[in-house]
Motif scaffolding. Structure first.
Motif, PDB file in Angstrom:
ATOM      1  N   SER A  37      -5.887  14.064  51.300  1.00  0.00           N
ATOM      2  CA  SER A  37      -5.851  13.115  49.874  1.00  0.00           C
ATOM      3  C   SER A  37      -6.992  14.000  48.996  1.00  0.00           C
ATOM      4  CB  SER A  37      -6.581  11.814  49.998  1.00  0.00           C
ATOM      5  OG  SER A  37      -6.545  11.320  48.746  1.00  0.00           O
ATOM      6  N   SER A  38      -7.970  14.437  49.320  1.00  0.00           N
ATOM      7  CA  SER A  38      -8.942  15.218  48.458  1.00  0.00           C
ATOM      8  C   SER A  38      -8.356  16.575  48.144  1.00  0.00           C
ATOM      9  CB  SER A  38     -10.179  15.406  49.563  1.00  0.00           C
ATOM     10  OG  SER A  38     -10.917  14.194  49.930  1.00  0.00           O
ATOM     11  N   SER A  39      -7.463  16.960  48.950  1.00  0.00           N
ATOM     12  CA  SER A  39      -6.872  18.400  48.584  1.00  0.00           C
ATOM     13  C   SER A  39      -5.853  18.150  47.610  1.00  0.00           C
ATOM     14  CB  SER A  39      -6.404  19.282  49.970  1.00  0.00           C
ATOM     15  OG  SER A  39      -5.557  18.387  50.395  1.00  0.00           O
ATOM     16  N   ALA A  40      -4.971  16.849  47.694  1.00  0.00           N
ATOM     17  CA  ALA A  40      -3.955  16.679  46.661  1.00  0.00           C
ATOM     18  C   ALA A  40      -4.622  16.476  45.194  1.00  0.00           C
ATOM     19  CB  ALA A  40      -3.338  15.678  47.233  1.00  0.00           C
ATOM     20  N   THR A  41      -6.045  16.047  44.955  1.00  0.00           N
ATOM     21  CA  THR A  41      -6.456  15.997  43.960  1.00  0.00           C
ATOM     22  C   THR A  41      -7.234  17.144  43.446  1.00  0.00           C
ATOM     23  OG1 THR A  41      -6.604  13.628  44.424  1.00  0.00           O
ATOM     24  CG2 THR A  41      -8.015  14.372  42.467  1.00  0.00           C
ATOM     25  N   ASP A  42      -6.641  17.572  41.973  1.00  0.00           N
ATOM     26  CA  ASP A  42      -7.443  18.704  41.559  1.00  0.00           C
ATOM     27  C   ASP A  42      -8.349  18.202  40.718  1.00  0.00           C
ATOM     28  OD1 ASP A  42      -8.069  21.118  40.653  1.00  0.00           O
ATOM     29  OD2 ASP A  42      -6.294  21.498  39.692  1.00  0.00           O
ATOM     30  N   LEU A  43      -9.726  18.362  41.414  1.00  0.00           N
ATOM     31  CA  LEU A  43     -11.018  18.321  40.992  1.00  0.00           C
ATOM     32  C   LEU A  43     -11.631  19.184  40.007  1.00  0.00           C
ATOM     33  CD1 LEU A  43     -12.642  16.094  43.701  1.00  0.00           C
ATOM     34  CD2 LEU A  43     -11.470  15.298  41.795  1.00  0.00           C
ATOM     35  N   SER A  44     -10.929  20.207  39.454  1.00  0.00           N
ATOM     36  CA  SER A  44     -11.494  21.193  38.602  1.00  0.00           C
ATOM     37  C   SER A  44     -11.278  20.608  37.236  1.00  0.00           C
ATOM     38  CB  SER A  44     -10.528  22.602  38.886  1.00  0.00           C
ATOM     39  OG  SER A  44      -9.198  22.153  38.318  1.00  0.00           O
ATOM     40  N   PHE A  45     -12.048  21.401  36.257  1.00  0.00           N
ATOM     41  CA  PHE A  45     -12.106  21.118  35.119  1.00  0.00           C
ATOM     42  C   PHE A  45     -10.661  20.790  34.381  1.00  0.00           C
ATOM     43  CE2 PHE A  45     -12.345  21.937  30.240  1.00  0.00           C
ATOM     44  CZ  PHE A  45     -13.449  20.999  29.886  1.00  0.00           C
ATOM     45  N   GLN A  46      -9.761  21.881  34.783  1.00  0.00           N
ATOM     46  CA  GLN A  46      -8.427  21.932  34.106  1.00  0.00           C
ATOM     47  C   GLN A  46      -7.664  20.864  34.812  1.00  0.00           C
ATOM     48  OE1 GLN A  46      -7.598  23.984  31.753  1.00  0.00           O
ATOM     49  NE2 GLN A  46      -5.464  23.217  31.683  1.00  0.00           N
ATOM     50  N   GLY A  47      -7.808  20.546  36.178  1.00  0.00           N
ATOM     51  CA  GLY A  47      -7.141  19.521  36.572  1.00  0.00           C
ATOM     52  C   GLY A  47      -7.522  18.072  36.061  1.00  0.00           C
ATOM     53  N   ILE A  48      -8.703  17.886  35.677  1.00  0.00           N
ATOM     54  CA  ILE A  48      -9.151  16.555  35.111  1.00  0.00           C
ATOM     55  C   ILE A  48      -8.609  16.425  33.744  1.00  0.00           C
ATOM     56  CG2 ILE A  48     -11.082  15.378  34.333  1.00  0.00           C
ATOM     57  CD1 ILE A  48     -12.830  16.614  36.673  1.00  0.00           C
ATOM     58  N   LEU A  49      -8.513  17.645  33.040  1.00  0.00           N
ATOM     59  CA  LEU A  49      -7.963  17.636  31.719  1.00  0.00           C
ATOM     60  C   LEU A  49      -6.403  17.208  31.941  1.00  0.00           C
ATOM     61  CD1 LEU A  49      -9.567  20.455  29.697  1.00  0.00           C
ATOM     62  CD2 LEU A  49     -10.072  18.235  29.423  1.00  0.00           C
ATOM     63  N   GLN A  50      -5.819  17.894  32.895  1.00  0.00           N
ATOM     64  CA  GLN A  50      -4.440  17.561  32.740  1.00  0.00           C
ATOM     65  C   GLN A  50      -3.935  16.088  33.415  1.00  0.00           C
ATOM     66  OE1 GLN A  50      -3.106  20.464  35.480  1.00  0.00           O
ATOM     67  NE2 GLN A  50      -2.890  22.051  34.004  1.00  0.00           N
ATOM     68  N   TYR A  51      -4.787  15.510  33.987  1.00  0.00           N
ATOM     69  CA  TYR A  51      -4.871  14.213  34.655  1.00  0.00           C
ATOM     70  C   TYR A  51      -4.995  13.185  33.469  1.00  0.00           C
ATOM     71  CZ  TYR A  51      -5.775   9.769  37.160  1.00  0.00           C
ATOM     72  OH  TYR A  51      -5.686   8.519  37.292  1.00  0.00           O
ATOM     73  N   ASN A  52      -5.945  13.545  32.803  1.00  0.00           N
ATOM     74  CA  ASN A  52      -6.323  12.612  31.627  1.00  0.00           C
ATOM     75  C   ASN A  52      -5.343  12.836  30.506  1.00  0.00           C
ATOM     76  OD1 ASN A  52      -8.385  11.439  30.071  1.00  0.00           O
ATOM     77  ND2 ASN A  52      -8.088  12.904  28.434  1.00  0.00           N
ATOM     78  N   ALA A  53      -4.537  13.819  30.218  1.00  0.00           N
ATOM     79  CA  ALA A  53      -3.406  14.156  29.485  1.00  0.00           C
ATOM     80  C   ALA A  53      -2.379  13.223  30.125  1.00  0.00           C
ATOM     81  CB  ALA A  53      -3.194  15.444  29.226  1.00  0.00           C
ATOM     82  N   ARG A  54      -1.944  13.228  31.114  1.00  0.00           N
ATOM     83  CA  ARG A  54      -0.927  12.535  31.918  1.00  0.00           C
ATOM     84  C   ARG A  54      -1.135  10.801  31.607  1.00  0.00           C
ATOM     85  NH1 ARG A  54      -0.968  16.332  36.071  1.00  0.00           N
ATOM     86  NH2 ARG A  54      -2.312  14.795  37.346  1.00  0.00           N
ATOM     87  N   GLN A  55      -2.398  10.545  31.692  1.00  0.00           N
ATOM     88  CA  GLN A  55      -2.725   9.300  31.508  1.00  0.00           C
ATOM     89  C   GLN A  55      -2.560   8.602  29.981  1.00  0.00           C
ATOM     90  OE1 GLN A  55      -3.610   6.504  34.021  1.00  0.00           O
ATOM     91  NE2 GLN A  55      -2.759   8.564  35.532  1.00  0.00           N
TER      92      GLN A  55
END
Length: 342
Positions: free
Chosen positions: A18-36
């Motif tokens: 599960s931890s590996s599936a979540t991209d906790l990088s800065f870019q990943g957080i931005l993309q996740y926020n954009a999807r939400q």
């Protein structure tokens, strides 16, 4: 006793995957926020398009011609959700059950939790289908429910709170309004005038002239609908229960909301009997646009307080008794009303 190596304990592998599936990088957080944000944006847009209401407080049709009319509109968009959104100006098609009869441009709409006002002032509508227009006007006058559909409104919507670029939408809404239900007509006042006979004269014979009278009649009309229509000069007949013409009237008809007065002048034929003081107002002609002429011919409603016209003409009449307001009072826990204790 069963021993596990640290890497083999139950749940370790699942947590690791599960931890590996979540991209906790800065870019990943931005993309996740954009999807939400995108998902929330779509939910708000769907709420506006599917569940919002459009309540028409006033729609006025004036300056009618065969090919166009002016329309003024006061409405409120509600149930649009808590988020503030901006819908761009758009042109919508005006539809009755018979199809599109014209187009109208709506201004920019800024939604709010308490609704959004929409105001259109004296906008020209080119008539594309006169039959479709009549299918809106005639039921609005004769029935208690009027229906109007706004279709194919191509616009864009933006919601600043979600930081999402404006997106194209197609705004459509079916609107139900209170109709005029007749409308209800009564004679407010009537008088005999001394002006010369008009072209509306019912008879040209000398004997007929003795039984004719030039009259002025003020009608009091009730309109519970938000729809107002200015027809211009119209002609009506007052008929008895046998469809005999008691009077011919001509005047300006400008239908307003709530209650309004309409003044008509014409000629009455005293030889025609109004049995039990009952009469009907029947539309005959509109001097202006052809489609108005057909609309006016659809008016056929009872007239109240006809006795006022009979009184002005010096004919026999029966004035209805006025009901006295109920008098009641309370004494020792009981009420006295209509001559009895209740």
């Amino acid at each position: 006793m069963i021993r596990y190596r640290l890497s083999e304990r139950p749940g370790r592998r699942e947590r690791s995957e599960s931890s590996s599936a979540t991209d906790l990088s800065f870019q990943g957080i931005l993309q996740y926020n954009a999807r939400q944000m995108e998902a929330a944006f779509q939910r708000v847009v769907n709420a506006i398009l599917k569940y919002s209401k459009l309540d028409i407080e006033l729609i006025r049709i004036s300056n009618v011609t065969d090919d166009s009319f002016l329309v003024s509109l006061e409405a409120r968009a509600s149930n649009t959700g808590p988020a503030r959104a901006t819908i761009s100006s758009m042109t919508v098609e005006l539809h009755s059950v018979a199809g599109c009869f014209g187009k109208m441009t709506l201004p920019e709409i800024v939604t709010a939790s308490d609704g959004a006002p929409i105001v259109v002032k004296n906008q020209i509508v080119e008539i594309t289908d006169k039959t479709a227009l009549q299918f809106f006007i005639v039921p609005a006058i004769k029935r208690d429910i009027a229906k109007l559909s706004l279709k194919n409104g191509q616009a864009s919507i933006s919601i600043p709170a979600f930081n999402v670029a404006p997106r194209p939408i197609c705004y459509e809404r079916d609107v139900r309004m209170q109709g005029m239900d007749g409308p209800e007509v009564r004679i407010k006042s009537a008088s005999v005038t001394s002006r010369p006979a008009t072209p509306l004269a019912l008879s040209s014979s000398s004997s007929g002239n003795l039984m004719r009278a030039n009259i002025t009649v003020i009608l009091r009309v009730k309109n519970p609908s938000p729809i107002e229509i200015s027809f211009g000069i119209c002609e009506f007949e007052i008929q008895n229960s046998n469809n005999e013409v008691f009077a011919e009237l001509k005047g300006h008809l400008d239908i307003r909301c709530d209650h309004f007065n309409a003044t008509f002048q014409g000629v009455a034929d005293k030889r025609v009997t109004l049995t039990d003081g009952k009469a009907r107002l029947v539309g005959r002609r509109c001097v202006g646009a052809g489609w108005c002429d057909e609309t006016i011919k659809g008016i056929d409603v009872p007239i109240e307080d006809v006795w006022k016209l009979l009184q002005a003409l010096g004919l026999e009449y029966e004035k209805p008794e006025e009901e006295e307001p109920h008098k009641w009072f309370r004494w020792r826990g009981k009420f006295w009303k209509k001559g009895t204790w209740i």
